[in-house]
Each structure stands twice: as C-alpha cells, then as structure tokens.
Scaffold this motif. Sequence first.
Motif, PDB file in Angstrom:
ATOM      1  N   ASN A   1       0.821  -1.219   0.000  1.00 27.90           N
ATOM      2  CA  ASN A   1       0.000   0.000   0.000  1.00 27.90           C
ATOM      3  C   ASN A   1       0.854   1.268   0.000  1.00 27.90           C
ATOM      4  O   ASN A   1       1.726   1.406   0.850  1.00 27.90           O
ATOM      5  N   SER A   2       0.567   2.152  -0.946  1.00 30.47           N
ATOM      6  CA  SER A   2       1.281   3.452  -1.070  1.00 30.47           C
ATOM      7  C   SER A   2       2.777   3.245  -0.789  1.00 30.47           C
ATOM      8  O   SER A   2       3.357   3.878   0.079  1.00 30.47           O
TER       9      SER A   2
ATOM     10  N   THR B   1       5.059   4.847   2.177  1.00 30.68           N
ATOM     11  CA  THR B   1       5.069   4.176   3.488  1.00 30.68           C
ATOM     12  C   THR B   1       6.481   3.737   3.871  1.00 30.68           C
ATOM     13  O   THR B   1       6.802   3.715   5.059  1.00 30.68           O
TER      14      THR B   1
ATOM     15  N   VAL C   1      -1.129   7.426   2.045  1.00 30.06           N
ATOM     16  CA  VAL C   1      -2.572   7.254   2.255  1.00 30.06           C
ATOM     17  C   VAL C   1      -3.192   8.583   2.684  1.00 30.06           C
ATOM     18  O   VAL C   1      -4.262   8.976   2.205  1.00 30.06           O
TER      19      VAL C   1
ATOM     20  N   LYS D   1       2.338  -1.660   4.996  1.00 28.46           N
ATOM     21  CA  LYS D   1       1.164  -2.540   4.934  1.00 28.46           C
ATOM     22  C   LYS D   1       0.974  -3.071   3.505  1.00 28.46           C
ATOM     23  O   LYS D   1       1.443  -2.466   2.547  1.00 28.46           O
ATOM     24  N   CYS D   2       0.258  -4.180   3.412  1.00 28.87           N
ATOM     25  CA  CYS D   2      -0.057  -4.689   2.074  1.00 28.87           C
ATOM     26  C   CYS D   2      -1.498  -5.186   2.036  1.00 28.87           C
ATOM     27  O   CYS D   2      -2.059  -5.559   3.056  1.00 28.87           O
ATOM     28  N   SER D   3      -2.072  -5.137   0.840  1.00 34.89           N
ATOM     29  CA  SER D   3      -3.411  -5.696   0.643  1.00 34.89           C
ATOM     30  C   SER D   3      -3.263  -6.939  -0.205  1.00 34.89           C
ATOM     31  O   SER D   3      -2.459  -6.960  -1.142  1.00 34.89           O
TER      32      SER D   3
ATOM     33  N   LYS E   1      -8.311  -1.324   1.029  1.00 42.27           N
ATOM     34  CA  LYS E   1      -6.989  -0.713   1.254  1.00 42.27           C
ATOM     35  C   LYS E   1      -7.077   0.279   2.392  1.00 42.27           C
ATOM     36  O   LYS E   1      -8.083   0.964   2.499  1.00 42.27           O
ATOM     37  N   PRO E   2      -6.076   0.444   3.224  1.00 39.75           N
ATOM     38  CA  PRO E   2      -4.858  -0.361   3.270  1.00 39.75           C
ATOM     39  C   PRO E   2      -5.069  -1.620   4.117  1.00 39.75           C
ATOM     40  O   PRO E   2      -6.087  -1.765   4.791  1.00 39.75           O
ATOM     41  N   ASP E   3      -4.087  -2.497   4.061  1.00 41.16           N
ATOM     42  CA  ASP E   3      -4.014  -3.689   4.904  1.00 41.16           C
ATOM     43  C   ASP E   3      -5.213  -4.618   4.720  1.00 41.16           C
ATOM     44  O   ASP E   3      -5.721  -5.174   5.690  1.00 41.16           O
TER      45      ASP E   3
END
Lengths: 404, 93
Positions: free
Chosen positions: A15-16, A20, A50, A144-146, A164-166
């Motif tokens: 994410n971003s 991040t 984000v 974080k990741c999705s 999103k996120p996570d």
Amino acid sequence: MEDRTLRSILHLDMNSYFATVEQQANPYLRGRPVGIIKAEGRGCVIAASVEAKKFGVGTGSTVWEAKKKCPGIVFVPSDMEKYFSQTEKMIKIVTAFSPIVEVFSIDEVFLDVTDSRRVFAGGELQMVLEMKEQIRQQLGEWVKCSVGVSFNKITAKLASGMQKPDGLVFLTPENYLQETEKIKTEEVCGIGRSRTKYLENIGVTTLGQARKIPNLPEEIRKLVWLEGEASLQTIEELEPAKSVSRTYTTYRELNSKQAVLRLVRNLVEEAASKLREMGLGGRTVCLILTTSLRESSFWARKTIKNPTGDPQIIFDLLWREYEKKPLPGVRFAGVGISNLTENCQLPIVDSRQKLLGAVDKVNDRFGLFTLYPAELLGGELIRPEVTGFLGDKWYRFGGRAQTK
Amino acid sequence: MTFGFTLVTNGVMETNEEIGVEVGFWGRKVIPLRFIWGGRRHEVKRVTLKFERKDGGKVFLGFSVDTGTMLAELLLDKEDLVWRIGHCAPSYT
C-alpha cells in the motif's frame, strides 16, 4: 468437492509503497500527508501516502496542485535503492510460501498457491496472515499490504484493490460476479483510458452495467466478465528485454536544431547506458519527435548489421535521418533501441570499447552522467525516469541477475 | 578520522563521514546501539528501517535510526566494514 482444475492465485499489493517506506524510515512523517517526488525541485508527485490521497493528491499531481489540495504535504525525494532493497525482502518472504511467483512491478507480486496451500493447516487465510506478519516484522510496522485471493490473476488483482490499506479479500467462483458488480470498469487491469471512454460513451461505468451490454468487443467482454489466465510468469521464465526506450516531454517548444540535438543526444546516451548495463546491444534504432498537440511529427527507424550499445553510433544514425527533414517546435522526443542481443561485444575499434567501459565504471561509481558527451554541456541533463514499472525485471531478478 | 562532505538542503544534512558505531548482536541480527559523530555520543532509540544501498560501486547495509533528537542513516560498508553516516535531519522534519 474441491474443483481441482481451479488455481488459487494471490495478488499482494504493497500500500502506497514508496511513501510508506519513507514513513517507516522517518517515524515523524507517519500520519502526515507525504508526496514522493523524483528529486528535490522536480515538479511531479510519483507516489502519495494514504493521508495525501485523502486530499486528492495522487501519482502525477504536480507539486503546485498537491500543495493547493493539501497545504500541509511534505515532499520527500525518491530513494529507489531503498525501495528495491525492501522489494527484494518482500519477494524473499513470499517465495517461502510458494515457488511460483510472478514479480508484477516493484510493489506487486502474484503467487500461485494451489499446491503449497495444502501444507498450511489454515489454507490461504493462514498463509496470508503469516505473510503479512513477516512483512510487518521485516519491512516494518508501518508498511502494509493488501492481498486478493482468487482463481485467476485479473480477479485476484481486483480483489487486492477492494480493501486498502491492509486488506484481505477473497473472490470465489461463487461470489466474484456479485461482489464486483459495483466496481468501476477502469479498476480492472487492462481497461485503460480509451476502453473506459468507449464504455462511458455507451453509458457504462460499472462492471455490473457492462455485463448487461450484449455484443461488447471480445477483449472488453473478457475483461468485464473477469475472464483471465491463471498461469504466472515466474522469475525463471522471465525473458530479456526486447527493447529499451526513453521518452521526454519538454516544458516548452524546442525550435533550434541545437536544442533538439541536445535532447536526442541525452536520450540516446541514457538508453545506450541502460543497454550496456544489462549487457545487451541493439540493431534497430528509432527516433520519434512530435510538436505541441501532435500537429506534426518526425519518425525514423534504421537497422544495422551488428548490434551496438555505443551512443555515438546510435545518435549518428538517427541524427543523419533528422537532418534530412528537420522538425521545428518539438515538444516530445522518444528514442527506442530494439532487436536486442545478449552479451554483445562492440565490434568496432577496441579503444572505443575501452573508453565506453571506463565511462561506465566512472558513472557506476559516481552516478550516471558524471561523464557525458560535450554536446550536453551547459544545459540541464535529463535523468532516468523513476517508476516502479520494472521494465528491467529480467536484469534485476531473472537470468541476468543470477549470472551477475 | 573523518572523510566526506556536507550539504544541507531543507534541514537534511547530506554527509558521508566515517563514524564509530557500537553495535549489539541479537541472534543473527546486528543492531546499532550508539554512534560517535561530531565529537558527541548519540544513543540510538530505535532502528526504523534496514536496507541495502549500492553507491559508488560498493554495497552498504543501511540503518535508518532515530536518536530522539535526530534521524540518521548509518551505512556499513559490507566490503571493508567501515561505518559512515549518510544523511541526518532533526527529528521534527
């Protein structure tokens, strides 16, 4: 009973990512809107955090626009080495969950876990939770990741973008059509600007609406019904680059021949340097120039017998063509080198090869364009674009990386 | 002994000086605990990011560290095991 013909594909999207990673490195940026820019003083945001996205700042926003939308935004110059280093860690983590991994871009990977999920007690869910935990431990708590889990790549990618996120979203053969009904068509990988425009012109903005339209062109129909392949192009299957190209849009019209020469020479220098870095040489060279609003253009392509990575040879070939039909008012230039061959040795005079080798060593040690042709003296140098597209995947992760 | 240069832009100081670093080992991990720079001892409160950086034909192991008053990038040359400070900034930036 489980359908054994169905694959289980995971799509992991950081994410971003660039923003991040910077927020992870600098905890005082966490929770603040951050815009990653190419370099200090450059005019475009290449990634937004984000927090910045909430203000409408996104990739491609100019610094001016971003400041207007979000006066508190902090601009941070990009640090690609840092991001690549984190990506390598992420790839190492996911490879432990399945050997079938496709590196899609700097912050996205696909995994085929059809076989490996059987060794995890909790199946895909447990795998993803462990993956996320390891990413948190090794890349940092702010990163974080999705993840999207589905039966083909296109649906898995769509799923990862839904939360999103996570996030973690499963799209199964039973629920995927219903769950994606309200999703905008442009969210689907493969539906770009022109296909979105085509669909908008017939009054369609969501996947649900598109599925009600009969007789859509076959490529668009497949995309809106999320029909796609499940086979992944793994790192071992990566193929060497087929071409290397560099493009640039100028801030103002270039009317003097000298200015156009400098621009083309700069792009040729950069493309040839990338070619030599990858241990490749090219036989076909191409130059495209256009004016504002593409009112008129220049196009030339030449093929030579022996592959080369020598910018002087490439430039001379292209410039000779340009001299035949010069174009004033240039706003865009593109240089492409194709017909690439591996491990090419420069076939001309040995001293020239030695010189280029020495230039590459100096530029490798002190940075690109520490040494550059005299024609480029006295003006601003155009440096490589900063993107996460990974056009040089094979060189970074594939066969070339393993022999380096 | 120190080498390097210093450049300050927007509060971020770009430097490349050799420094002394005291490290701890936690299992297979190496963690910088404190470093001496500019005649002062700086305690590392937390390591926020670890990464690898290729620069000047060399490979460095990088640590982004927070001392509470300053954020710094500590770089360990993987070849000759010399520590350098890459860049630093006051922690409010």
